[in-house]
Write an enzyme that holds these catalytic residues in place. Sequence first.
Site, PDB file in Angstrom:
ATOM      1  N   TYR A   1     106.697  23.373  37.200  1.00  0.00           N
ATOM      2  CA  TYR A   1     107.316  22.458  36.240  1.00  0.00           C
ATOM      3  C   TYR A   1     108.330  23.151  35.316  1.00  0.00           C
ATOM      4  O   TYR A   1     108.979  22.472  34.529  1.00  0.00           O
ATOM      5  CB  TYR A   1     106.243  21.737  35.420  1.00  0.00           C
ATOM      6  CG  TYR A   1     105.635  20.538  36.124  1.00  0.00           C
ATOM      7  CD1 TYR A   1     104.952  20.683  37.327  1.00  0.00           C
ATOM      8  CD2 TYR A   1     105.736  19.259  35.591  1.00  0.00           C
ATOM      9  CE1 TYR A   1     104.388  19.586  37.966  1.00  0.00           C
ATOM     10  CE2 TYR A   1     105.177  18.158  36.219  1.00  0.00           C
ATOM     11  CZ  TYR A   1     104.506  18.337  37.404  1.00  0.00           C
ATOM     12  OH  TYR A   1     103.946  17.238  38.040  1.00  0.00           O
TER      13      TYR A   1
ATOM     14  N   GLU B   1      95.227  10.531  29.522  1.00  0.00           N
ATOM     15  CA  GLU B   1      95.794   9.254  29.088  1.00  0.00           C
ATOM     16  C   GLU B   1      94.710   8.234  28.720  1.00  0.00           C
ATOM     17  O   GLU B   1      94.871   7.443  27.796  1.00  0.00           O
ATOM     18  CB  GLU B   1      96.695   8.700  30.201  1.00  0.00           C
ATOM     19  CG  GLU B   1      97.678   7.639  29.751  1.00  0.00           C
ATOM     20  CD  GLU B   1      98.715   7.353  30.829  1.00  0.00           C
ATOM     21  OE1 GLU B   1      99.871   7.780  30.665  1.00  0.00           O
ATOM     22  OE2 GLU B   1      98.370   6.714  31.835  1.00  0.00           O
TER      23      GLU B   1
ATOM     24  N   PHE C   1     105.139  21.339  27.631  1.00  0.00           N
ATOM     25  CA  PHE C   1     104.443  22.293  28.504  1.00  0.00           C
ATOM     26  C   PHE C   1     105.158  22.361  29.839  1.00  0.00           C
ATOM     27  O   PHE C   1     105.432  21.330  30.456  1.00  0.00           O
ATOM     28  CB  PHE C   1     102.987  21.851  28.719  1.00  0.00           C
ATOM     29  CG  PHE C   1     102.154  22.039  27.493  1.00  0.00           C
ATOM     30  CD1 PHE C   1     102.291  21.177  26.417  1.00  0.00           C
ATOM     31  CD2 PHE C   1     101.266  23.100  27.396  1.00  0.00           C
ATOM     32  CE1 PHE C   1     101.558  21.357  25.258  1.00  0.00           C
ATOM     33  CE2 PHE C   1     100.515  23.296  26.246  1.00  0.00           C
ATOM     34  CZ  PHE C   1     100.660  22.430  25.172  1.00  0.00           C
TER      35      PHE C   1
HETATM   36  C1  2GW Z   1     100.244  19.838  38.325  1.00  0.00           C
HETATM   37  C2  2GW Z   1      99.596  19.143  39.339  1.00  0.00           C
HETATM   38  C3  2GW Z   1      99.407  17.772  39.237  1.00  0.00           C
HETATM   39  C4  2GW Z   1      99.887  17.113  38.105  1.00  0.00           C
HETATM   40  C5  2GW Z   1     100.556  17.817  37.098  1.00  0.00           C
HETATM   41  C6  2GW Z   1     100.720  19.190  37.200  1.00  0.00           C
HETATM   42  C7  2GW Z   1     101.415  19.917  36.144  1.00  0.00           C
HETATM   43  C8  2GW Z   1     101.658  19.317  34.898  1.00  0.00           C
HETATM   44  C9  2GW Z   1     101.920  21.240  36.343  1.00  0.00           C
HETATM   45  O1  2GW Z   1     101.766  21.881  37.409  1.00  0.00           O
HETATM   46  N1  2GW Z   1     102.614  21.872  35.343  1.00  0.00           N
HETATM   47  C10 2GW Z   1     102.821  21.248  34.137  1.00  0.00           C
HETATM   48  O2  2GW Z   1     103.484  21.834  33.250  1.00  0.00           O
HETATM   49  N2  2GW Z   1     102.323  19.990  33.902  1.00  0.00           N
HETATM   50  C11 2GW Z   1     102.523  19.386  32.564  1.00  0.00           C
HETATM   51  O3  2GW Z   1     101.752  18.224  32.431  1.00  0.00           O
HETATM   52  C12 2GW Z   1     103.988  18.971  32.376  1.00  0.00           C
HETATM   53  O4  2GW Z   1     104.318  19.043  30.995  1.00  0.00           O
HETATM   54  C13 2GW Z   1     103.963  17.539  32.849  1.00  0.00           C
HETATM   55  O5  2GW Z   1     105.061  16.789  32.399  1.00  0.00           O
HETATM   56  C14 2GW Z   1     102.614  17.091  32.277  1.00  0.00           C
HETATM   57  C15 2GW Z   1     101.992  15.848  32.953  1.00  0.00           C
HETATM   58  O6  2GW Z   1     102.057  15.951  34.361  1.00  0.00           O
HETATM   59  P1  2GW Z   1     103.022  14.993  35.194  1.00  0.00           P
HETATM   60  O7  2GW Z   1     104.328  14.909  34.460  1.00  0.00           O
HETATM   61  O8  2GW Z   1     103.091  15.425  36.604  1.00  0.00           O
HETATM   62  O9  2GW Z   1     102.245  13.656  35.130  1.00  0.00           O
HETATM   63  P2  2GW Z   1     102.872  12.175  35.153  1.00  0.00           P
HETATM   64  O10 2GW Z   1     104.347  12.181  35.062  1.00  0.00           O
HETATM   65  O11 2GW Z   1     102.241  11.456  36.299  1.00  0.00           O
HETATM   66  O12 2GW Z   1     102.332  11.700  33.776  1.00  0.00           O
HETATM   67  C16 2GW Z   1     101.244  10.889  33.383  1.00  0.00           C
HETATM   68  O13 2GW Z   1      99.965  11.250  33.832  1.00  0.00           O
HETATM   69  C17 2GW Z   1      99.483  12.536  33.409  1.00  0.00           C
HETATM   70  C18 2GW Z   1      98.122  12.722  33.983  1.00  0.00           C
HETATM   71  O14 2GW Z   1      97.209  13.303  33.165  1.00  0.00           O
HETATM   72  C19 2GW Z   1      99.499  12.643  31.887  1.00  0.00           C
HETATM   73  O15 2GW Z   1      98.650  11.680  31.277  1.00  0.00           O
HETATM   74  C20 2GW Z   1     100.910  12.415  31.447  1.00  0.00           C
HETATM   75  O16 2GW Z   1     100.993  12.581  30.049  1.00  0.00           O
HETATM   76  C21 2GW Z   1     101.324  11.012  31.871  1.00  0.00           C
HETATM   77  O17 2GW Z   1     102.659  10.771  31.459  1.00  0.00           O
END
Ligand code: 2GW
Length: 286
Positions: A70, A236, A65
């Site tokens: 992103y 998560e 996604f």
């Molecule tokens: C927008 C605001 C705050 C956090 C995320 C987003 C966001 C996420 C976004 O604007 N656009 C988007 O495509 N995403 C998708 O969600 C994208 O695929 C991203 O890799 C994923 C998870 O967000 P991310 O990568 O910022 O979170 P992390 O790296 O802190 O990942 C952990 O925590 C998440 C919180 O729910 C999930 O559990 C994730 O799977 C974890 O690895």
Amino acid sequence: LSFFCAFLTFLFAFLLPLFFFHLPRTDVMMVTPWLAPIVWNGTFDIDILNAQFHKRDVHIGLTVFALKKYTVFLENFIETAEKYFMVGHKVHYYVFTDRPQDIPSLSLAEGRTLDVTEVTSYKRWQDVTMRRMQIISENCLQRFIFEVDYLVCADVDMIFSDHVGVEILSDVFAAIHPGFFQANRKKFTNERRPRSHGFIPKDEGDYYYTGCYFGGTVEEVYKVASFCHNALWHDESYLNRYFLYYKPTKVLSPEYVWNNYYGSSVYVPSKRFVHVEKDYVRIRSD
Ligand code: 2GW
Ligand code: MN
């Protein structure tokens, strides 16, 4: 001196046997108490596995996604996946985005295809990250089941930097979070409020699994994703709750989801799939 002795012990006890005699690793757990393999470097023969999966002509879907800002991560994600992810197998990338015009056209190796699907975005980040689960579960029934055998579901803010192949595939697999693989379960950041659907008591929980990487057959991923999409807050936590009662049939070591924030570890010589450093405030702002 003690450092030197520790180093020698490490060399003779773990590394040399591995290289010269192909002995199993003894420095890490290789199997869970419910007899699921834990996948570490040096524990599998990729040629045997590749031959088995080629015989079955396995098709693998990779869902990712890229919403709002992103989308900037996608190019590196796909380009490194072309180099390291399931090379030689049939791969179907499923990209979900609210900005299809921002998706660059990328050249893919033979046998690999990429679909872009437009989805709507949400304001609250919890909705953005959790709606992934809803979209995955819907697409399992509508498309994935007809197009692929296995699904791998990953965060987009990642790059592949070493081999990731069919050794990860199994009915349902999860990856150990790199920040917790040596931690006592009391330290796991599980949901602790008993009234939550994600609740895990302090004395339960096998591993702390990351939300950014899981997969399995389409049928099994459907079950995981439909359980998690009912989450109110943190995907998560729900994933961890699900896997506590429906144990993964394979567990991936933190080689498969490293984060340089945790430094380096002797147990993880190859970092196969690594979180990209990001400016949290900028990338997450509207
Ligand atoms: C927008 C605001 C705050 C956090 C995320 C987003 C966001 C996420 C976004 O604007 N656009 C988007 O495509 N995403 C998708 O969600 C994208 O695929 C991203 O890799 C994923 C998870 O967000 P991310 O990568 O910022 O979170 P992390 O790296 O802190 O990942 C952990 O925590 C998440 C919180 O729910 C999930 O559990 C994730 O799977 C974890 O690895
Ligand atoms: Mn991420």
